[in-house]
Design a protein around this motif. Structure first.
Motif, PDB file in Angstrom:
ATOM      1  N   ALA A   9      -1.671   5.345  11.850  1.00  0.00           N
ATOM      2  CA  ALA A   9      -3.011   5.928  11.999  1.00  0.00           C
ATOM      3  C   ALA A   9      -2.964   7.122  12.946  1.00  0.00           C
ATOM      4  CB  ALA A   9      -3.980   4.878  12.518  1.00  0.00           C
ATOM      5  N   LYS A  10      -2.224   6.982  14.040  1.00  0.00           N
ATOM      6  CA  LYS A  10      -2.111   8.077  15.010  1.00  0.00           C
ATOM      7  C   LYS A  10      -1.439   9.291  14.382  1.00  0.00           C
ATOM      8  CE  LYS A  10       1.017   8.136  18.226  1.00  0.00           C
ATOM      9  NZ  LYS A  10       1.867   7.921  19.436  1.00  0.00           N
ATOM     10  N   PRO A  63       3.070   1.797   5.864  1.00  0.00           N
ATOM     11  CA  PRO A  63       4.402   1.195   6.007  1.00  0.00           C
ATOM     12  C   PRO A  63       4.493  -0.132   5.262  1.00  0.00           C
ATOM     13  CG  PRO A  63       3.635   2.042   8.114  1.00  0.00           C
ATOM     14  CD  PRO A  63       2.473   2.144   7.171  1.00  0.00           C
ATOM     15  N   ALA A  64       5.700  -0.492   4.841  1.00  0.00           N
ATOM     16  CA  ALA A  64       5.920  -1.686   4.018  1.00  0.00           C
ATOM     17  C   ALA A  64       5.574  -2.984   4.730  1.00  0.00           C
ATOM     18  CB  ALA A  64       7.368  -1.726   3.541  1.00  0.00           C
ATOM     19  N   THR A  65       5.546  -2.970   6.067  1.00  0.00           N
ATOM     20  CA  THR A  65       5.250  -4.197   6.815  1.00  0.00           C
ATOM     21  C   THR A  65       3.797  -4.640   6.660  1.00  0.00           C
ATOM     22  OG1 THR A  65       4.843  -2.805   8.749  1.00  0.00           O
ATOM     23  CG2 THR A  65       7.010  -3.866   8.584  1.00  0.00           C
ATOM     24  N   ILE A  66       2.923  -3.726   6.237  1.00  0.00           N
ATOM     25  CA  ILE A  66       1.484  -4.002   6.224  1.00  0.00           C
ATOM     26  C   ILE A  66       1.060  -4.564   4.877  1.00  0.00           C
ATOM     27  CG2 ILE A  66      -0.813  -3.004   6.543  1.00  0.00           C
ATOM     28  CD1 ILE A  66       0.708  -0.737   8.139  1.00  0.00           C
ATOM     29  N   LYS A  67       0.472  -5.758   4.909  1.00  0.00           N
ATOM     30  CA  LYS A  67       0.046  -6.456   3.699  1.00  0.00           C
ATOM     31  C   LYS A  67      -1.464  -6.717   3.757  1.00  0.00           C
ATOM     32  CE  LYS A  67       4.439  -6.831   2.796  1.00  0.00           C
ATOM     33  NZ  LYS A  67       5.078  -5.943   1.791  1.00  0.00           N
ATOM     34  N   PRO A  68      -2.075  -7.051   2.607  1.00  0.00           N
ATOM     35  CA  PRO A  68      -3.483  -7.448   2.630  1.00  0.00           C
ATOM     36  C   PRO A  68      -3.669  -8.703   3.467  1.00  0.00           C
ATOM     37  CG  PRO A  68      -2.766  -6.949   0.388  1.00  0.00           C
ATOM     38  CD  PRO A  68      -1.528  -7.003   1.227  1.00  0.00           C
ATOM     39  N   GLY A  69      -4.773  -8.773   4.178  1.00  0.00           N
ATOM     40  CA  GLY A  69      -5.040  -9.915   5.042  1.00  0.00           C
ATOM     41  C   GLY A  69      -4.889  -9.551   6.500  1.00  0.00           C
ATOM     42  N   PHE A 104       0.851  -1.183   0.000  1.00  0.00           N
ATOM     43  CA  PHE A 104       0.000   0.000   0.000  1.00  0.00           C
ATOM     44  C   PHE A 104       0.890   1.237   0.000  1.00  0.00           C
ATOM     45  CE2 PHE A 104      -2.187  -3.315   2.543  1.00  0.00           C
ATOM     46  CZ  PHE A 104      -3.269  -3.547   1.691  1.00  0.00           C
ATOM     47  N   SER A 105       0.695   2.105  -0.966  1.00  0.00           N
ATOM     48  CA  SER A 105       1.604   3.245  -1.123  1.00  0.00           C
ATOM     49  C   SER A 105       1.583   4.193   0.063  1.00  0.00           C
ATOM     50  CB  SER A 105       1.250   4.018  -2.399  1.00  0.00           C
ATOM     51  OG  SER A 105      -0.066   4.561  -2.338  1.00  0.00           O
ATOM     52  N   LYS A 106       0.456   4.268   0.796  1.00  0.00           N
ATOM     53  CA  LYS A 106       0.336   5.216   1.897  1.00  0.00           C
ATOM     54  C   LYS A 106       0.628   4.599   3.262  1.00  0.00           C
ATOM     55  CE  LYS A 106      -3.124   8.135  -0.409  1.00  0.00           C
ATOM     56  NZ  LYS A 106      -4.504   8.700  -0.308  1.00  0.00           N
ATOM     57  N   GLU A 148     -11.014   6.860   4.982  1.00  0.00           N
ATOM     58  CA  GLU A 148     -11.213   6.629   3.557  1.00  0.00           C
ATOM     59  C   GLU A 148      -9.911   6.847   2.776  1.00  0.00           C
ATOM     60  OE1 GLU A 148     -15.537   7.852   2.039  1.00  0.00           O
ATOM     61  OE2 GLU A 148     -14.450   9.531   2.893  1.00  0.00           O
ATOM     62  N   ASN A 149      -9.669   5.966   1.806  1.00  0.00           N
ATOM     63  CA  ASN A 149      -8.547   6.136   0.875  1.00  0.00           C
ATOM     64  C   ASN A 149      -7.213   6.355   1.591  1.00  0.00           C
ATOM     65  OD1 ASN A 149     -10.369   6.024  -1.399  1.00  0.00           O
ATOM     66  ND2 ASN A 149     -10.925   8.151  -0.939  1.00  0.00           N
TER      67      ASN A 149
END
Length: 407
Positions: free
Chosen positions: A71-72, A51-57, A47-49, A403-404
């Protein structure tokens, strides 16, 4: 109304004020885990917005901590949605795909029992445990198909219900041994009925267990009013609806002593489960702002929001209050009452629109011999419920500025 991680790179050296600053927490991990996390860090971003550690699922451990920290910092909160089966689970993930953000799928003790079946033996919470595990496995099987980050969470657990969490922790330990991550992302302990010291002592005991398998702890201070899924605080003294900064600071210092600790705080600021007429609830998000200022001063840290808060009892809250709470470090808001109504309202509308086709198996306005199977197929009315719940969650994401936020 109502809805609430600390990471490290080395063991805590000493419980000094600086040691409790979020950026200094250490994480002790096995070589295999450390290698896995290092490899993840250099992978192409999903996800471009984010961190790289976060994947779908399903998101757990370091990735979950990164998600909440982001998020914070970015100023949004994810919806944390109480579910009761695959229909509401799928509504959550469909909504997240539609609004382009993460979502937290939340299992309650009663919801777990319902998933297992109300006729199942619930001696020693067996059905509640089995149902939550079954629901979590459902999420893990399909979450990546929706292309969004999903957090697997459990809701209020009071002292008498701790055996329920023990059963779920056992399942996560077994899953961790096989897959290198826990089955569940996080668990909430709601020991707010107990004295502060006992509340946090028990939370610390569980934090030590959770930390070994990368599970985040959500703890509660103060009391969320109203009633939800077996937790009834309708008659609680109003003074207990407002958490004090000193209480949050005490909890923060105690839990931060645990290596690899990750936690969020469900502080009470007038939150109430359910939806009530205007004027019946006095929500005070300024309490969260004041608490962050107090903690920053005590910790001597640069972070303006040392604590990650969650907002329980969010249904029916004004957008202004919700977004002011997010500015104070709220990274998740629980929503149950509004989504329950949304699901029912979708089914109600389906029945109203097709009433003449739902009175018998044969016979409708198109002819006395015309079959009605395609109308009374349970998937039809349930799908209408799913769609309406999805739409309510899309609105919630807008209110939460979620959103987005992926791409």
């Amino acid at each position: 109304m109502k809805f609430s991680f600390v990471s490290v790179l080395a063991l805590l050296a000493a419980p000094s004020a600086n040691a409790f600053a979020p950026s200094t927490f250490g994480v002790q991990r096995s070589p295999a885990t450390s290698s896995r996390l290092s490899a993840t860090a250099v992978e192409t971003k999903a996800f471009s917005k984010l961190p790289a550690t976060i994947k779908p699922g399903v998101v757990t451990g370091k990735a979950l901590l990164d998600l909440l920290e982001h998020a914070k910092t970015a100023g949004f909160a994810m919806p944390g949605v109480n579910i009761v089966g695959s229909n509401s689970i799928n509504s959550c993930m469909e909504a997240a795909k539609a609004y382009g953000g993460p979502i937290m799928v939340t299992f309650s003790k009663g919801g777990g029992q319902y998933i297992a079946g109300k006729a199942a033996d619930n001696t020693d919470d067996k059905a509640s445990i089995a149902g939550c595990i079954a629901g979590a496995k459902h999420v893990r099987e399909v979450a990546a198909l929706y292309g969004v980050p999903v957090v697997l969470h459990t809701d209020h657990c009071q002292k008498a219900w701790l055996p329920w969490i023990d059963g779920l922790l056992k399942a996560s330990e077994e899953y961790y041994a096989a897959h290198g991550e826990p089955l569940f992302s996080s668990h909430m302990l709601d020991l707010s009925e107990e004295p502060l010291e006992e509340n946090i002592a028990i939370c610390k005991e569980y934090m030590e267990k959770f930390a070994k398998v990368d599970i985040l702890l959500e703890f509660e201070l103060g009391v969320t009013g109203g009633e939800e899924d077996g937790v009834d605080n309708t008659d609680v003294d109003s003074s207990r609806l407002y958490t004090q900064p000193e209480e949050v600071m005490y909890a923060y210092e105690q839990l931060s002593q645990v290596p690899n600790a990750m936690f969020t705080c469900a502080a009470s600021f007038g939150n109430v489960h359910g939806v009530y007429a205007p004027g019946n609830v006095d929500l005070r998000p300024d309490i969260l702002h004041n608490t962050q200022k107090y903690m920053k001063e005590k910790l001597g840290c640069e972070d303006d929001k040392p604590m990650k808060f969650v907002f329980h009892g969010g249904s029916g809250s004004s957008v202004e209050d919700i977004q002011y709470a997010i500015e104070a470090g709220v990274i998740k808001m629980n929503i149950d009452t509004d989504t329950q109504w949304g699901f029912w309202d979708g089914m109600r509308a389906y029945e109203a629109a097709n009433r003449d086709y739902l009175q018998a198996q044969i016979g409708n306005p198109d002819g006395a011999d015309k079959p009605n199977k395609k109308y009374y197929d349970p998937r039809m009315s349930l799908r209408s419920g799913e769609e309406a719940m999805r739409d309510r969650l899309i609105q919630a994401a807008k209110d939460l500025k979620c959103e987005n936020v992926l791409d």
